[in-house]
Design a protein around this motif. Structure first.
Motif, PDB file in Angstrom:
ATOM      1  N   TYR A  18       0.832  -1.193   0.000  1.00  0.00           N
ATOM      2  CA  TYR A  18       0.000   0.000   0.000  1.00  0.00           C
ATOM      3  C   TYR A  18       0.871   1.249   0.000  1.00  0.00           C
ATOM      4  N   GLU A  19       0.518   2.188  -0.812  1.00  0.00           N
ATOM      5  CA  GLU A  19       1.142   3.521  -0.855  1.00  0.00           C
ATOM      6  C   GLU A  19       2.533   3.549  -1.469  1.00  0.00           C
ATOM      7  N   THR A  20       3.011   2.444  -2.000  1.00  0.00           N
ATOM      8  CA  THR A  20       4.322   2.498  -2.645  1.00  0.00           C
ATOM      9  C   THR A  20       4.173   3.128  -4.028  1.00  0.00           C
ATOM     10  N   PHE A  21       4.840   4.232  -4.229  1.00  0.00           N
ATOM     11  CA  PHE A  21       4.799   4.983  -5.480  1.00  0.00           C
ATOM     12  C   PHE A  21       3.370   5.352  -5.891  1.00  0.00           C
ATOM     13  N   ASP A  22       2.506   5.596  -4.925  1.00  0.00           N
ATOM     14  CA  ASP A  22       1.145   6.019  -5.272  1.00  0.00           C
ATOM     15  C   ASP A  22       1.128   7.459  -5.789  1.00  0.00           C
TER      16      ASP A  22
END
Lengths: 220, 644
Positions: free
Chosen positions: B541-545
Motif C-alpha cells: 500500500y502507498e508504494t509509489f502512489d
C-alpha cells in the motif's frame, strides 16, 4: 447536571467523489468533503494548524484507496460556520479489478475504507464511538464509452440497534453512482451486544461485496 | 528526563558578555509578506549561526544562534520550545528572547521561563537547556539569541538543518584568530563563501542564503544533507610562528585520532569488562576472529540502540544491548588482547548523508567496523560489520557493501602519545543474507466462491528484523490481532486462524509467520463462470502512489526483493480461462517479473519486484512508478474460471 448527548444529525460528514475512469480503471476527478459538529473538528484543526502539506493531508482523509490528491483547498467559511468544506482534484488508480477477458469488476469492499469496527468475541471491554455521527458518501463513476454495465446490485437498507446503513446504486448513461449512508445510533456497544454488532457488520460487508460487472466491447 | 527550573540562569549565566553581536533585529527585518507563504504554518524570517574562535589569551570559542520565526498558523506553535545543546564544560553566556505580538507589543522572556535538562552529566554528554516562549498567537514573531562559550578552540563544525519551514534569510559567519588556518566547503549551493581579513589580522568567513523553500517529505526522499545548502569548516592547523604550522585537522588520520587514542590506549574503558570469548579451540587468527565476532553477536543485540552510542562498555555489555560502535570497540580490544591484529574502518552508510572525501570531517562517519588486515591464516582483509545482527565476520549488509571506508590504526600505545594512521579502501565483503520478503499461498476456491488460503510470510536479512521485533513484543491475543488487518485487506467478511510463528533467528537473519484465511464471497459468479479477484495477494500500500515527485529518489531502507507465489485450485469442475501475460520489465532501480502457469488443479502465479539501492533522478520517477505498477496491478487482476 450532565452535558446533553449529541445526536447523529449534528455530526455529519459527507464526501462526494466524481471520477472519470479509463479502460485500466484509473481515473481523474474531483472531491468535496463537508463536515459538521464533532466530525468537522479535524478539518477545522487542519485549517488552523497548517503544515504546508495540504494535499498529503487531504489524501489521508479520503475514503477511497489508492487516491492521490492533486490539489486541495478549504472553502472560505465565516467564523463559527456550521460546516467545514474541503474541495479538490484527485486521481485514483485501479478502481476496478481488470479482467483478462471482457469482464471487469467493481466492488466497494475492494476500494473503500470500512466504516464499522471489527468487534471480536474475545474482547471484554465495551466499544465506544467518541460521538454519534452520520457519514455519507456519494461516489460517481463515469465509465469509458465502450463499457456496458451488468444489472446494478440491489439497494440495501440495514437497521439494527447499533446503527442504520444503506447503500443505493443508480445509473445515468455511463455514470454509475453508489450512495453509502451510515448513522451511528448507539455510542457505546457493550460486550453483550458484540454478536449483534458483528451480525450488522457482516450484512454491511456482504452488501459492499456485491459487484458491478463491467463488460468491455471492442478490442482492449 | 529531568528538568529543573533554574531561576538564576540568566542573571548568573549572562554575567559574561559575548564579543559576537547579539542586537535585536530591526523592524524592517521582522516584516514579512505572508502571501508568499500561503500554506506554511511558520516562516523563518532570519537565522544566523556565528562562531568566534579566540587564541589570544585564553583559548575559547563562542557559538551564537540567532533566529526569528513568524507564526502564521497554529502548527507554528511548535517553535515555542527552543533547545540549546551544550555539555558541562561549556557555559551559556547570552540568552535573549522576546515575543513580538501582532498588536505591536513586545515581551522579553524572563528567567523563570527557563528550564534546564540535567540528563547528561559527563564531559562528553550533551546537556541542553530549554526555554518556552509564552503567549504565542497567530501573527506572533519569536526572536532569540543564545551564545555558548567553550573553554577551548573548536576544531570543526558543520551546519545543522534549517528545519522544515521556509527560510527567508540565513547567515553564517566564522571569525578566527590569524594563527588559525581554515578550510571550508559548501554543499548544494552556488553562493560563494566570502573570506576577508580584518584590520586586526583575524579571518572572517561569511555565507548567506535567501528564500529557501520549505522541506516537504516524500517516500524515499534524500537525507536533508543532499538537498539543503550548507557549509562545513575545520581548522587545518595552527601557526605557531611564521615558519611553523602545527597540523590539527588536516588529514583523515587527524580526524579520527581522538577516537583512536581512546579506543587503543584508554584501559579504563575496558576495565569493567571481565568476560572474554573462549579461544581454547583456536589455533590461528581466523578462528579467533570468528569466535570473538560470534561472541559479541550472541551476547549483545543492537536492536533499539543508536549506532554510534558510546556509554560505559561494561554497562552496555551487562545490559545485553550495545551499539555497533560499542560492539566494535569491545571486539577490537579482545582480538588485540588475543594477539590478532585488528583495526577500525569508518564509513558512511549508503545515501545516509552527503559526504566529501576531499574534506576530512568526523561527522561524515556513521558506521564503525572492525577491520582485520591480512596476517597469517587471514590471506585477505576482513571487514566485520556489527550493525546488522545477521552479518558474520566478513559479511556486509547492502547499506555498507561497496562503500568507501577509512581504515585506521593507532601506534604508540600510551595515553598522551602515539599517532593514528589510515587509508581509504572499499568495503567489499561477502554478501550477507539479502533483504527478501517471501509470501507463499496455497489456496483453493470452493463451490460457493469462498477462498481458503494458507499463507506463509518469511523475511530474510533486513526484512526479518521487523518480524523479529514483532515476535519479541507481541504475545497471545495481541499476536492473533495482527492478522486482522491482513484479513481486512481482503474483505470485512474474511476470517483468519492457525496463526503461528515460523523459525526465527536474529543471527541468521531469518523469521517468518504463517496463517490461514477463509474469505466468503471472494469470487463472483458471472453466468456459468467465476470471476476471481486477486486481492488475497500482499498489498504494498502507498508504494509509489503519488503521481508526481519533487525530490530525487534515494532508495536505501526498504531496498530489496519481494516475491510472492500464489497457487490457487479452481472449484471442482472448473479451469482457468486465460492466464495473465508473463512479464519481465525493468526501470531505473526497479525490476518486475510476473509468471503465470496452469497447474493440474488451477493456476500458479508468481510475481517478484526488486528495488535496488541507489539514487535516481526525479525525472525517472514516472518510469519507476510505471514499472513498479505492474507488480501492484496483478493484485488488481481478475481471473476467470470457466466450467470444464
Amino acid at each position: 447536571m450532565r452535558t446533553p448527548p449529541t445526536s447523529p444529525e449534528l455530526n455529519v460528514e459527507t464526501h462526494r467523489y466524481a471520477l472519470t475512469l479509463d479502460a485500466e480503471g484509473n481515473g481523474e476527478g474531483t472531491f468535496r468533503i463537508e463536515a459538521t459538529g464533532d466530525n468537522a473538528t479535524p478539518y477545522k484543526g487542519r485549517a488552523l494548524f497548517g503544515t504546508g502539506k495540504l494535499e498529503r493531508w487531504a489524501r489521508e482523509h479520503l475514503w477511497l484507496h489508492r487516491s492521490d490528491v492533486r490539489q486541495a483547498r478549504f472553502e472560505e467559511q465565516r467564523d463559527f460556520a456550521a460546516s467545514t468544506i474541503v474541495t479538490g482534484d484527485f486521481g485514483a488508480r485501479r478502481v476496478f479489478a481488470r479482467g483478462l477477458g471482457a469482464a471487469s469488476l467493481i466492488r466497494l469492499a475492494d476500494i473503500l475504507d470500512g466504516w464499522l469496527p471489527a468487534l471480536y468475541a474475545d474482547r471484554t471491554t465495551p466499544f465506544a464511538w467518541r460521538w454519534l455521527a452520520t457519514t455519507d458518501l456519494e461516489f460517481a463513476l463515469t465509465l469509458p464509452d465502450n463499457v456496458t454495465v451488468s444489472a446494478l446490485p440491489e439497494n440495501v437498507t440495514i437497521t439494527s440497534p447499533i446503527g442504520e446503513y444503506s447503500l443505493t446504486w443508480t445509473r445515468s448513461g455511463q455514470v454509475i453512482t453508489a450512495t453509502r449512508h451510515f448513522r451511528r445510533t448507539r455510542r457505546v456497544i457493550e460486550p453483550a451486544q458484540f454478536a449483534e454488532a458483528a451480525a450488522f457488520r457482516e450484512k454491511v460487508a456482504t452488501a459492499e461485496l456485491n459487484a458491478v460487472v463491467l463488460r468491455f466491447g471492442g478490442v482492449r | 528526563m529531568k528538568r529543573l527550573l533554574l531561576p538564576l540562569l540568566l542573571s548568573s549565566g549572562c554575567a559574561t558578555t559575548s564579543a559576537l553581536s547579539t542586537d535585536w533585529l530591526t523592524k524592517e527585518q521582522l516584516t514579512w509578506d505572508a502571501s508568499k507563504y500561503p500554506d506554511d504554518a511558520a516562516v523563518v524570517l532570519y537565522r544566523a549561526d556565528r562562531t568566534l574562535l579566540e587564541t589570544i589569551g585564553n583559548d575559547s570559542s563562542e557559538v551564537l544562534r540567532h533566529e526569528a520565526i513568524a507564526i502564521q498558523k497554529e502548527g507554528g506553535f511548535d517553535v515555542a520550545e527552543v533547545r540549546i545543546p551544550f555539555n558541562t564544560r561549556q557555559q551559556l553566556i547570552v540568552l535573549k528572547a522576546r515575543v513580538l505580538q501582532p498588536d505591536g507589543t513586545v515581551r522579553e522572556v524572563q528567567a523563570r521561563d527557563v528550564l534546564v535538562d540535567t540528563n547528561g552529566k559527563g564531559e562528553r554528554d550533551t546537556q541542553a537547556k530549554f526555554f518556552r516562549f509564552p503567549d504565542l498567537r497567530i501573527g506572533s514573531i519569536v526572536e532569540y539569541v543564545w551564545v555558548v562559550r567553550t573553554p577551548w578552540v573548536i576544531g570543526a563544525d558543520d551546519q545543522d538543518t534549517l528545519g522544515p519551514w521556509p527560510v527567508r534569510e540565513y547567515e553564517f559567519e566564522l571569525t578566527g584568530s590569524r594563527q588559525l588556518v581554515f578550510e571550508t566547503i559548501e554543499y548544494n549551493s552556488q553562493q560563494p563563501i566570502d573570506v576577508t581579513t580584518m584590520n586586526d589580522g583575524r579571518h572572517r568567513l561569511r555565507f548567506s542564503l535567501k528564500d529557501l523553500p520549505p522541506r516537504e517529505p516524500e517516500q524515499w526522499m534524500p537525507h536533508w544533507t543532499f538537498t539543503e545548502p550548507r557549509w562545513a569548516w575545520r581548522i587545518l592547523g595552527y601557526k605557531a610562528s611564521s615558519l611553523i604550522t602545527n597540523n590539527w585537522f588536516r588529514t583523515w588520520p587527524d580526524i579520527v585520532e581522538s577516537f583512536g587514542r581512546r579506543a587503543w590506549t584508554d584501559r579504563t574503558l575496558f576495565s569493567g569488562l571481565k568476560d572474554r570469548p573462549d579461544f581454547s579451540r583456536c589455533t590461528d587468527a581466523r578462528c579467533k576472529v570468528d569466535v570473538a565476532t560470534n561472541w559479541v553477536r550472541e551476547k549483545t543485540t543492537t536492536v533499539g540502540v543508536d549506532s554510534n552510542r558510546e556509554i560505559d562498555l561494561a554497562e552496555a555489555w551487562k545490559s545485553g544491548k550495545a551499539s555497533a560502535r560499542e560492539r566494535a570497540m569491545i571486539l577490537r580490544w579482545v582480538l588485540a588482547e588475543a594477539g590478532v591484529e585488528a583495526q577500525f574502518a569508518f564509513t558512511t552508510a549508503g545515501l545516509s548523508r552527503q559526504t566529501a572525501q576531499s574534506f576530512p570531517e568526523w561527522d561524515q562517519f556513521n558506521r564503525l567496523h572492525v577491520w582485520v588486515p591480512a596476517q597469517p591464516s587471514i590471506p585477505r582483509p576482513i571487514a566485520i560489520e556489527l550493525e546488522a545482527e545477521y552479518c558474520k565476520a566478513g559479511q556486509l549488509s547492502p547499506q555498507v557493501q561497496g562503500q568507501n571506508a577509512f581504515v585506521f590504526w593507532f601506534t604508540g600505545g600510551t595515553v598522551g602519545s602515539g599517532e593514528s594512521h589510515g587509508e581509504w579502501t572499499r568495503l567489499d565483503g561477502e554478501e550477507a543474507v539479502g533483504n527478501v520478503e517471501r509470501f507463499t499461498h496455497h489456496a483453493r476456491l470452493d463451490e460457493s466462491g469462498t477462498l481458503f488460503d494458507d499463507v506463509e510470510h518469511r523475511g530474510e536479512g533486513e526484512a526479518s528484523e521487523p518480524l523479529q521485533r514483532t515476535k519479541q513484543n507481541t504475545h497471545g491475543r495481541e499476536f492473533t490481532r495482527l492478522f486482522d488487518n491482513i484479513a481486512g485487506q481482503i474483505s470485512a467478511l474474511t476470517h483468519h486462524d492457525k496463526e503461528r510463528w515460523l523459525e526465527c533467528d536474529r543471527l541468521t537473519g531469518r523469521c517468518g509467520k504463517a496463517w490461514s484465511v477463509r474469505a466468503p464471497r471472494y469470487a463472483v459468479k458471472d453466468g456459468k463462470s467465476w470471476l476471481v479477484p486477486l486481492t488475497a495477494l500482499h498489498s504494498l500500500y502507498e508504494t509509489f502512489d503519488a503521481s508526481t515527485r519533487k525530490h530525487d529518489l534515494h532508495i536505501r531502507a526498504g531496498a530489496g526483493v519481494v516475491e510472492e507465489s500464489f497457487e490457487l485450485d479452481a472449484p471442482p469442475g472448473f479451469h482457468v480461462a486465460q492466464l495473465p501475460d508473463t512479464l519481465n520489465e525493468s526501470g531505473p532501480g526497479v525490476s518486475v517479473r510476473i509468471v503465470a502457469e496452469r497447474t493440474k488443479t488451477g493456476v500458479r502465479l508468481s510475481r517478484r519486484v526488486s528495488l535496488s539501492p541507489g539514487a535516481y533522478s526525479k525525472e525517472t520517477y514516472g518510469r519507476v512508478r510505471a514499472t513498479f505498477g505492474h507488480f501492484q496491478a496483478l493484485r488488481n487482476t481478475l481471473l476467470q474460471f470457466d466450467p470444464d
